[in-house]
Design a protein around this motif. Structure first.
Motif, PDB file in Angstrom:
ATOM      1  N   ALA A   1      58.697 118.482  35.800  1.00  0.00           N
ATOM      2  CA  ALA A   1      57.624 118.560  36.826  1.00  0.00           C
ATOM      3  C   ALA A   1      57.593 118.241  38.162  1.00  0.00           C
ATOM      4  N   SER A   2      57.862 116.766  38.033  1.00  0.00           N
ATOM      5  CA  SER A   2      57.986 116.077  39.489  1.00  0.00           C
ATOM      6  C   SER A   2      59.334 115.640  39.905  1.00  0.00           C
ATOM      7  N   GLY A   3      60.439 116.346  39.227  1.00  0.00           N
ATOM      8  CA  GLY A   3      61.759 115.535  39.462  1.00  0.00           C
ATOM      9  C   GLY A   3      62.437 116.177  40.769  1.00  0.00           C
ATOM     10  N   GLY A   4      63.492 116.023  40.909  1.00  0.00           N
ATOM     11  CA  GLY A   4      64.265 116.359  41.923  1.00  0.00           C
ATOM     12  C   GLY A   4      65.886 116.157  41.856  1.00  0.00           C
ATOM     13  N   LYS A   5      66.633 116.208  42.988  1.00  0.00           N
ATOM     14  CA  LYS A   5      67.896 115.863  42.818  1.00  0.00           C
ATOM     15  C   LYS A   5      68.194 114.446  42.769  1.00  0.00           C
ATOM     16  N   THR A   6      69.217 113.875  42.026  1.00  0.00           N
ATOM     17  CA  THR A   6      69.588 112.675  41.902  1.00  0.00           C
ATOM     18  C   THR A   6      71.040 112.371  41.524  1.00  0.00           C
TER      19      THR A   6
ATOM     20  N   LEU B   1      61.446 107.369  40.453  1.00  0.00           N
ATOM     21  CA  LEU B   1      61.052 107.767  38.996  1.00  0.00           C
ATOM     22  C   LEU B   1      61.182 109.183  38.842  1.00  0.00           C
ATOM     23  N   ALA B   2      60.639 109.840  39.726  1.00  0.00           N
ATOM     24  CA  ALA B   2      60.690 111.554  39.644  1.00  0.00           C
ATOM     25  C   ALA B   2      62.112 112.057  39.308  1.00  0.00           C
ATOM     26  N   ARG B   3      62.938 111.393  40.378  1.00  0.00           N
ATOM     27  CA  ARG B   3      64.437 111.680  40.473  1.00  0.00           C
ATOM     28  C   ARG B   3      65.020 111.500  38.883  1.00  0.00           C
ATOM     29  N   GLU B   4      64.676 110.158  38.305  1.00  0.00           N
ATOM     30  CA  GLU B   4      65.080 109.712  37.043  1.00  0.00           C
ATOM     31  C   GLU B   4      64.401 110.591  35.946  1.00  0.00           C
ATOM     32  N   ARG B   5      63.337 111.257  36.103  1.00  0.00           N
ATOM     33  CA  ARG B   5      62.631 111.976  35.094  1.00  0.00           C
ATOM     34  C   ARG B   5      63.494 113.239  34.994  1.00  0.00           C
ATOM     35  N   ALA B   6      63.698 113.667  36.486  1.00  0.00           N
ATOM     36  CA  ALA B   6      64.465 115.179  36.376  1.00  0.00           C
ATOM     37  C   ALA B   6      65.710 115.053  35.643  1.00  0.00           C
ATOM     38  N   GLN B   7      66.404 113.865  36.090  1.00  0.00           N
ATOM     39  CA  GLN B   7      67.813 113.668  35.375  1.00  0.00           C
ATOM     40  C   GLN B   7      67.724 113.392  33.937  1.00  0.00           C
TER      41      GLN B   7
ATOM     42  N   LEU C   1      55.649 105.361  47.623  1.00  0.00           N
ATOM     43  CA  LEU C   1      56.120 106.672  47.418  1.00  0.00           C
ATOM     44  C   LEU C   1      57.540 106.789  46.961  1.00  0.00           C
ATOM     45  N   HIS C   2      58.241 105.418  47.797  1.00  0.00           N
ATOM     46  CA  HIS C   2      59.645 105.523  47.338  1.00  0.00           C
ATOM     47  C   HIS C   2      60.130 105.358  45.609  1.00  0.00           C
ATOM     48  N   ALA C   3      59.198 104.536  45.164  1.00  0.00           N
ATOM     49  CA  ALA C   3      59.313 104.041  43.880  1.00  0.00           C
ATOM     50  C   ALA C   3      58.806 105.420  42.865  1.00  0.00           C
ATOM     51  N   GLN C   4      57.773 106.098  43.437  1.00  0.00           N
ATOM     52  CA  GLN C   4      57.543 107.472  42.671  1.00  0.00           C
ATOM     53  C   GLN C   4      58.632 108.445  42.879  1.00  0.00           C
ATOM     54  N   ALA C   5      59.118 108.550  44.104  1.00  0.00           N
ATOM     55  CA  ALA C   5      60.272 109.409  44.251  1.00  0.00           C
ATOM     56  C   ALA C   5      61.573 109.199  43.414  1.00  0.00           C
TER      57      ALA C   5
END
Length: 370
Positions: free
Chosen positions: A235-240, A170-176, A164-168
């Motif tokens: 779609a699955s990103g967040g702050k980073t 990755l999601a933050r990197e995608r958002a950035q 889950l941490h790796a996915q999170a």
């Protein structure tokens, strides 16, 4: 010890059952030196054979082995049944009752007759201690198995947490990545589209008009595809944290000069402005000028850097457009990204139309932002 345990676990259960039944039968036959009636022999045989079913019916098998305890003080069949019951049962009261029953059966004189009460009490205490031993070993084995299962569960939970941490991440990197793609690529491609549109209108040669139209069409298509890609990445990103390298306030004049609009840059900021704040200010100006080119052709823009107490900021204001805007795709992702940057820096972003028909974007962040 672990190797011996591994070897023991590889032995098939039916083989263990057959060996245990045989050992219990030999124990009854050899240890019991006196003569028994046919009923007693039958009860002993049933108790020994019942050991083959101790895993499925541990309590019933224990009760069937109690007659053997009446015939001899220490019986392998009774101890084996107690051990199996202790391994498979979590009812401590039931185990205590079974221990007492085994001790009573082993200390009761057989055949029933008048016996010395003192010796009976001694045999009872001896039988109690003997019966407790397999129960304790069985409970210990049960606790060990529970601990092993919990360790496996903990390891699985940790592995799941790492996933889950790796996915999170990755999601933050995608958002950035989506944010940077929109800020950088959209800025340049929209400028190409605007210049190509102007060239298409001004050119007199048919080939030049067609070339300009093609360039503009490809630019619009690229912007539309970029918008779709940005939406998917977000779609699955967040702050980073920000990616590097990133532009700073030193690059503002170059950005304004190459914006393709009539833009005036005023104001200065102290040199103590942190790098994240400089990036946020730069991206705000970049996005605002991009929107001016796309939605307000011919408008004049003003970029004002200012300091207000313990805060700094930038205000980008443009006049109303002087000609119809080109049909360029937009997804509002730029303003979303700017608000995310402002939130990361504990700042505020305001954007909206002006009373004169233009548009204003205002960013304020704390001066102490690092």
């Amino acid at each position: 010890m672990s190797r011996a345990r591994a070897v023991w676990q590889r032995v098939p259960a039916p083989v263990i059952d057959i060996v245990l039944v045989a050992v219990a039968a030999v124990d009854v036959r050899v240890v019991s030196m006196w003569e028994h009636t046919r009923l007693e022999v039958a009860l002993a045989a049933v108790g020994c054979l019942a050991l083959a079913f101790r895993r499925r019916f541990p309590l019933g098998v224990f009760l069937l082995t109690l007659p053997i305890a009446l015939m001899q003080e220490v019986a392998v069949a009774v101890l084996a049944a107690l051990f199996t019951l202790a391994v498979r049962s979590r009812n401590r009261r039931l185990l205590a009752v079974c221990v007492v029953l085994a001790a009573v059966a082993s200390s009761t004189p057989w055949p029933l007759a008048t016996a010395d009460r003192t010796m009976t009490l001694v045999f009872f205490v001896y039988g109690l201690a003997t019966s407790v031993t397999p129960v304790l070993f069985g409970q210990l084995l049960q606790a060990q198995r529970d601990l092993s299962r919990r360790l496996v569960e903990v390891e699985e939970a940790r592995e799941h947490e790492r996933t889950l941490h790796a996915q999170a991440v990755l999601a933050r990197e995608r958002a950035q990545l989506a944010r940077e793609m929109h800020d950088v690529v959209s800025h340049q491609v929209s400028l190409i589209a605007v210049r190509a549109g102007a060239l298409q209108v001004a050119a007199k040669d048919a080939d030049a008009k067609e070339a300009a139209r093609t360039i503009r069409s490809l630019s619009v298509t690229t912007l539309d595809e970029l918008r779709t890609m940005v939406t998917l990445l977000r779609a699955s990103g967040g702050k980073t944290t920000e990616l590097t390298p990133q532009p700073t306030l030193a690059d503002l004049r170059k950005l304004v000069a190459s914006s393709g609009t009539h833009t005036e840059l005023t104001g200065e900021l102290p040199p103590t402005v942190g790098t994240p704040a400089q990036r946020a200010l730069y991206r705000t100006v970049q996005e605002a000028l991009t929107n001016v080119r796309k939605h307000a052709p011919g408008a004049h823009a003003r970029v004002e850097l200012w300091q207000d107490g313990d805060g700094i900021g930038v205000t980008v204001t443009n006049t109303p457009p002087t000609r119809p805007s080109l049909s360029l795709p937009g997804s509002q992702q730029g303003l979303v990204g700017l608000r995310e940057r402002a939130d990361l820096l504990h700042g505020t972003l305001d954007a909206g139309p002006t009373a004169q028909g233009g548009y204003r974007v205002r960013l304020r962040v704390p001066l102490s932002t690092d």
